[in-house]
Design a protein around this motif. Sequence first.
Motif, PDB file in Angstrom:
ATOM      1  N   VAL A  16       0.872  -1.175   0.000  1.00 53.58           N
ATOM      2  CA  VAL A  16       0.000   0.000   0.000  1.00 53.58           C
ATOM      3  C   VAL A  16       0.907   1.222   0.000  1.00 53.58           C
ATOM      4  O   VAL A  16       1.685   1.435   0.932  1.00 53.58           O
ATOM      5  N   LEU A  17       0.813   2.014  -1.049  1.00 48.99           N
ATOM      6  CA  LEU A  17       1.631   3.209  -1.173  1.00 48.99           C
ATOM      7  C   LEU A  17       1.050   4.326  -0.312  1.00 48.99           C
ATOM      8  O   LEU A  17      -0.132   4.287   0.058  1.00 48.99           O
ATOM      9  N   PRO A  18       1.850   5.333   0.020  1.00 49.83           N
ATOM     10  CA  PRO A  18       1.375   6.407   0.883  1.00 49.83           C
ATOM     11  C   PRO A  18       0.100   7.113   0.400  1.00 49.83           C
ATOM     12  O   PRO A  18      -0.677   7.599   1.203  1.00 49.83           O
ATOM     13  N   ASP A  19      -0.133   7.122  -0.914  1.00 49.09           N
ATOM     14  CA  ASP A  19      -1.345   7.773  -1.425  1.00 49.09           C
ATOM     15  C   ASP A  19      -2.550   6.825  -1.444  1.00 49.09           C
ATOM     16  O   ASP A  19      -3.610   7.182  -1.929  1.00 49.09           O
ATOM     17  N   GLY A  20      -2.397   5.610  -0.919  1.00 47.92           N
ATOM     18  CA  GLY A  20      -3.511   4.667  -0.820  1.00 47.92           C
ATOM     19  C   GLY A  20      -3.590   3.648  -1.944  1.00 47.92           C
ATOM     20  O   GLY A  20      -4.364   2.704  -1.862  1.00 47.92           O
ATOM     21  N   GLN A  21      -2.803   3.805  -3.000  1.00 46.60           N
ATOM     22  CA  GLN A  21      -2.821   2.828  -4.097  1.00 46.60           C
ATOM     23  C   GLN A  21      -2.255   1.497  -3.603  1.00 46.60           C
ATOM     24  O   GLN A  21      -1.301   1.464  -2.838  1.00 46.60           O
TER      25      GLN A  21
END
Length: 130
Positions: free
Chosen positions: A103-108
């Motif tokens: 899970v990337l910091p932007d939610g992706q």
Amino acid sequence: LPGMSIAERSVAELTEVTQEFVGTDARVQVALMVYGRNPLISAGFLGWVFGRPRILAATDKDIRLYEGESGGRGSTVVPGKLLATCPRGTKNGPAKGVHCQVVLPDGQKVYIHRLHFDHVRRIDGEVVED
């Protein structure tokens, strides 16, 4: 490259192509093909029809997620639009199971197949025995 598995060869080729795309801005340490949706759907025929490949590239400066595009080298996928960037210290693991969810910091969310778990561990800074 004799002695390399098909998976290792594809990672080496994708890393080389991604470095050409990034240029001298950063040194790409590894580039992996990742799934952007649930891998059970995106890895098969439905993914081939409806999905877009993504490339997760770990550089010496950061970790980048690119949208994959068809390249000029036959079926090679090359980086396209930059979708996300996160700091180099961002943890991607723990890598376990069949697919590691990141899970990337932007939610992706992206999913990495277990064939590439050693690369995930190296990106996270763990020592991996070859």
